[in-house]
Scaffold this motif. Structure first.
Motif, mmCIF file in Angstrom:
data_model
loop_
_atom_site.group_PDB
_atom_site.id
_atom_site.type_symbol
_atom_site.label_atom_id
_atom_site.label_comp_id
_atom_site.label_asym_id
_atom_site.label_seq_id
_atom_site.Cartn_x
_atom_site.Cartn_y
_atom_site.Cartn_z
ATOM 1 N N ARG A 137 0.828 -1.204 0.000
ATOM 2 C CA ARG A 137 0.000 0.000 0.000
ATOM 3 C C ARG A 137 0.868 1.263 0.000
ATOM 4 O O ARG A 137 0.548 2.257 -0.654
ATOM 5 C CB ARG A 137 -0.933 -0.009 1.199
ATOM 6 N N LEU A 138 1.968 1.220 0.752
ATOM 7 C CA LEU A 138 2.885 2.360 0.761
ATOM 8 C C LEU A 138 3.523 2.546 -0.611
ATOM 9 O O LEU A 138 3.724 3.684 -1.067
ATOM 10 C CB LEU A 138 3.959 2.138 1.825
ATOM 11 N N ALA A 139 3.837 1.425 -1.298
ATOM 12 C CA ALA A 139 4.385 1.514 -2.651
ATOM 13 C C ALA A 139 3.383 2.156 -3.600
ATOM 14 O O ALA A 139 3.773 2.893 -4.525
ATOM 15 C CB ALA A 139 4.779 0.129 -3.147
ATOM 16 N N ALA A 140 2.091 1.886 -3.388
ATOM 17 C CA ALA A 140 1.061 2.500 -4.228
ATOM 18 C C ALA A 140 1.032 4.009 -4.014
ATOM 19 O O ALA A 140 0.887 4.789 -4.964
ATOM 20 C CB ALA A 140 -0.303 1.889 -3.908
ATOM 21 N N VAL A 141 1.159 4.445 -2.757
ATOM 22 C CA VAL A 141 1.205 5.881 -2.465
ATOM 23 C C VAL A 141 2.418 6.515 -3.130
ATOM 24 O O VAL A 141 2.325 7.576 -3.768
ATOM 25 C CB VAL A 141 1.247 6.118 -0.936
ATOM 26 N N GLN A 142 3.564 5.856 -3.005
ATOM 27 C CA GLN A 142 4.785 6.375 -3.607
ATOM 28 C C GLN A 142 4.647 6.477 -5.120
ATOM 29 O O GLN A 142 5.070 7.478 -5.735
ATOM 30 C CB GLN A 142 5.967 5.475 -3.253
ATOM 31 N N ALA A 143 4.044 5.463 -5.753
ATOM 32 C CA ALA A 143 3.885 5.474 -7.205
ATOM 33 C C ALA A 143 2.985 6.611 -7.648
ATOM 34 O O ALA A 143 3.252 7.292 -8.650
ATOM 35 C CB ALA A 143 3.325 4.132 -7.677
ATOM 36 N N SER A 144 1.918 6.842 -6.901
ATOM 37 C CA SER A 144 0.999 7.930 -7.242
ATOM 38 C C SER A 144 1.697 9.281 -7.153
ATOM 39 O O SER A 144 1.558 10.135 -8.044
ATOM 40 C CB SER A 144 -0.210 7.889 -6.303
ATOM 41 N N GLU A 145 2.461 9.482 -6.091
ATOM 42 C CA GLU A 145 3.167 10.752 -5.918
ATOM 43 C C GLU A 145 4.254 10.928 -6.980
ATOM 44 O O GLU A 145 4.426 12.016 -7.538
ATOM 45 C CB GLU A 145 3.788 10.809 -4.523
ATOM 46 N N LEU A 146 4.985 9.853 -7.258
ATOM 47 C CA LEU A 146 6.045 9.921 -8.269
ATOM 48 C C LEU A 146 5.481 10.268 -9.642
ATOM 49 O O LEU A 146 6.055 11.089 -10.374
ATOM 50 C CB LEU A 146 6.772 8.580 -8.342
ATOM 51 N N ALA A 147 4.370 9.630 -10.014
ATOM 52 C CA ALA A 147 3.773 9.874 -11.330
ATOM 53 C C ALA A 147 3.355 11.332 -11.473
ATOM 54 O O ALA A 147 3.578 11.965 -12.516
ATOM 55 C CB ALA A 147 2.587 8.942 -11.536
ATOM 56 N N GLU A 148 2.745 11.870 -10.421
ATOM 57 C CA GLU A 148 2.307 13.267 -10.473
ATOM 58 C C GLU A 148 3.507 14.212 -10.480
ATOM 59 O O GLU A 148 3.525 15.224 -11.198
ATOM 60 C CB GLU A 148 1.407 13.565 -9.278
ATOM 61 N N TRP A 149 4.525 13.902 -9.697
ATOM 62 C CA TRP A 149 5.741 14.724 -9.645
ATOM 63 C C TRP A 149 6.424 14.763 -11.002
ATOM 64 O O TRP A 149 6.860 15.813 -11.474
ATOM 65 C CB TRP A 149 6.667 14.141 -8.568
ATOM 66 N N GLU A 150 6.488 13.598 -11.650
ATOM 67 C CA GLU A 150 7.096 13.564 -12.976
ATOM 68 C C GLU A 150 6.249 14.327 -13.984
ATOM 69 O O GLU A 150 6.776 15.062 -14.830
ATOM 70 C CB GLU A 150 7.288 12.115 -13.433
ATOM 71 N N ARG A 151 4.924 14.187 -13.898
ATOM 72 C CA ARG A 151 4.032 14.851 -14.856
ATOM 73 C C ARG A 151 4.153 16.365 -14.792
ATOM 74 O O ARG A 151 4.159 17.050 -15.814
ATOM 75 C CB ARG A 151 2.589 14.427 -14.593
ATOM 76 N N ARG A 152 4.281 16.893 -13.590
ATOM 77 C CA ARG A 152 4.349 18.350 -13.441
ATOM 78 C C ARG A 152 5.647 18.938 -13.975
ATOM 79 O O ARG A 152 5.689 20.103 -14.382
ATOM 80 C CB ARG A 152 4.201 18.723 -11.969
ATOM 81 N N GLY A 153 6.712 18.169 -13.953
ATOM 82 C CA GLY A 153 7.968 18.642 -14.517
ATOM 83 C C GLY A 153 8.799 19.517 -13.613
ATOM 84 O O GLY A 153 9.827 20.065 -14.051
ATOM 85 N N GLY A 154 8.386 19.686 -12.336
ATOM 86 C CA GLY A 154 9.160 20.525 -11.428
ATOM 87 C C GLY A 154 10.559 20.001 -11.168
ATOM 88 O O GLY A 154 11.454 20.770 -10.793
ATOM 89 N N TRP A 155 10.771 18.739 -11.382
ATOM 90 C CA TRP A 155 12.091 18.146 -11.166
ATOM 91 C C TRP A 155 13.171 18.752 -12.072
ATOM 92 O O TRP A 155 14.367 18.654 -11.793
ATOM 93 C CB TRP A 155 12.039 16.643 -11.411
ATOM 94 N N ALA A 156 12.753 19.388 -13.175
ATOM 95 C CA ALA A 156 13.717 19.940 -14.132
ATOM 96 C C ALA A 156 14.180 21.344 -13.752
ATOM 97 O O ALA A 156 15.029 21.915 -14.450
ATOM 98 C CB ALA A 156 13.103 19.962 -15.527
ATOM 99 N N ALA A 157 13.672 21.888 -12.641
ATOM 100 C CA ALA A 157 13.985 23.276 -12.272
ATOM 101 C C ALA A 157 15.471 23.517 -12.073
ATOM 102 O O ALA A 157 15.970 24.629 -12.303
ATOM 103 C CB ALA A 157 13.207 23.656 -11.011
ATOM 104 N N ASP A 158 16.207 22.517 -11.641
ATOM 105 C CA ASP A 158 17.641 22.703 -11.398
ATOM 106 C C ASP A 158 18.491 22.201 -12.566
ATOM 107 O O ASP A 158 19.711 22.064 -12.436
ATOM 108 C CB ASP A 158 18.054 21.994 -10.118
ATOM 109 N N GLY A 159 17.833 21.918 -13.691
ATOM 110 C CA GLY A 159 18.564 21.483 -14.868
ATOM 111 C C GLY A 159 18.705 19.980 -15.007
ATOM 112 O O GLY A 159 19.386 19.501 -15.921
ATOM 113 N N SER A 160 18.059 19.222 -14.131
ATOM 114 C CA SER A 160 18.140 17.760 -14.224
ATOM 115 C C SER A 160 17.552 17.296 -15.545
ATOM 116 O O SER A 160 16.566 17.854 -16.048
ATOM 117 C CB SER A 160 17.383 17.118 -13.067
ATOM 118 N N ARG A 161 18.136 16.238 -16.099
ATOM 119 C CA ARG A 161 17.691 15.745 -17.403
ATOM 120 C C ARG A 161 16.490 14.820 -17.304
ATOM 121 O O ARG A 161 15.817 14.569 -18.301
ATOM 122 C CB ARG A 161 18.845 15.014 -18.088
#
Length: 435
Positions: free
Chosen positions: A38-62
């Protein structure tokens, strides 16, 4: 949420595990995977949304995985797998719901993700509920096998192409170190690998018995594994050398070993073809073709009640066709959760022979040596699990008879038992598709 999770973990860490009763500890250990899923499901949901928003690229990450691996100080390969899982789950609603409920593990999800590949996405969407149902109803190994069959039937051309790539990728190498040590590495296709592995295990077992006999002469009948002359890894290395010695010494024109291909028909738990090795590895029909010219064929017909055949009702040992029927039916140790391969298992009477148990298919089952000897008063046989971290111990002694072991020892003249196990001339047991 993060604060609440941290507090919950703190509460769990505060539990005095040593003070728990056996039942309480069992419930916590067995129940834990549900919460982890169940915790893995929560993590997957958060990861998918985090990737979709694209905020991870703010520091130049590829990529999202590169950012997460760096900031969280995690293994990049593990993070890439997490991100890929989160991305795929967005298109797998039934699988995601089962993970959220703790009904499937992350391992189940990864098997389903592998099936939801390019070219199969439409069929996967159609059959997702069916495949998830396999995960709810079957053991993990049977679930994985069922999904592999689905992939074969969904696109048999692609399955044959993948099988050919597997065979084409076979390779072996011998590297020399500065001190002349040979570092041997190999990659084999499933059938070739099974032929090699079976013979290696057979020779390793012979070496184990020799080591045990030598140690018993010095230490007596209570010999322990830690006094044996070699570890499992050392015996495997010596078995490789022995294979080479025997090959070099083989007379010209000697009869070659033959592969056994078993054709299983009308198995009650399948709706289509059966094509797998005895250990349950699913193979494509085309992978068997190169071996047909040098193989013996064996046809095994299953009835609706999983019966193969019936031979003899009051004999001491399961031998000949009866033994073979039970081996092919059970495939591995039948103790719940044990997957020890059939080659090292005994055929055990369910109702013991000494208590008027019949030597029939219905009263026979495969049990590994450990679980075959868990009945009251039954001694444990020596095992070559020497604690060296290897998980492939072969603790069955083909040359000794134990109470209700149900195997005729070679020196008692039951050659049909040895022949049906194909230890001498058949290196693998590979069911071909019906027809």
């Amino acid at each position: 949420m993060a604060t609440g999770l941290a507090e919950a973990i703190d509460d769990e860490l505060a539990v005095d595990v040593a003070a728990l009763s056996d039942e309480e500890l069992h419930e916590r250990v067995v129940g834990r995977p549900v919460h982890m899923a169940r915790l893995a499901a929560v993590q997957a949901s958060e990861l998918a949304e985090w990737e979709r928003r694209g905020g991870w690229a703010a520091d130049g990450s590829r990529s999202a995985s590169a950012r997460l691996a760096r900031d969280a100080r995690q293994c990049p390969a593990a993070v890439r797998a997490q991100v890929r899982r989160a991305r795929k789950l967005r298109s797998m609603p039934v699988t995601g719901e089962a993970l959220e409920a703790g009904l499937l593990s992350v391992d189940h999800v990864d098997v389903l993700i592998a099936a939801n590949r390019e070219g199969l996405a439409e069929l996967f969407a159609r059959d997702e509920s069916l495949l998830v149902g396999y995960g709810l109803d079957l053991s993990f190994e049977d679930f994985r096998r069922a999904v592999h069959y689905w992939m074969q039937l969904a696109d048999d051309v692609a399955a044959e192409d993948r099988a050919q790539r597997d065979r084409d990728s076979r390779r072996a190498s011998v590297a020399h170190t500065s001190r002349g040590i040979r570092d041997v590495q190999a990659r084999l296709d499933p059938i070739g690998g099974a032929i090699f592995e079976n013979e290696l295990a057979r020779l390793e077992r012979q070496l184990f018995l020799a080591d045990w006999a030598d140690a018993a002469e010095v230490h007596g009948p209570n010999t322990k594994l830690d006094v044996l002359a070699r570890t499992s890894a050392q015996r495997r290395a010596d078995a490789l050398v022995e294979m080479a010695r025997r090959s070099a010494a083989k007379p010209a024109g000697a009869k070659e070993g033959r592969v056994l291909v078993s054709v299983l028909i009308d198995h009650p738990t399948t709706t289509g073809r059966i094509c797998e090795l005895l250990d349950g590895t699913v193979v494509a029909p085309g992978q068997i073709v190169p071996y047909l010219s040098e193989a013996d064929m064996e046809r095994i017909v299953f009835g609706g009640d999983a019966r193969v055949l019936e031979v003899g009702r009051r004999t001491r040992f399961f031998t000949g066709a009866l033994r073979r029927a039970i081996v092919v039916r059970d495939r591995h140790c039948t103790f719940p959760g044990c997957r020890e391969r059939a080659e090292v298992c005994d055929v055990d009477h369910i109702v013991e022979y000494g208590q008027d148990g019949e030597t029939t298919q219905d009263n026979g089952r495969l049990r590994c040596p450990t679980h075959n000897r868990q009945r009251p008063g039954r001694p444990r046989a020596p095992s070559d699990d020497d604690g060296d971290g290897d998980d492939d111990d072969d603790d069955e002694d083909d040359d000794h008879t134990h109470d209700d072991e149900d195997r005729a020892p070679p020196d008692h003249g039951h050659s049909e038992d040895r022949d049906d196990r194909h230890d001498d001339q058949h290196d693998d047991e590979d069911p071909a598709p019906p027809g």
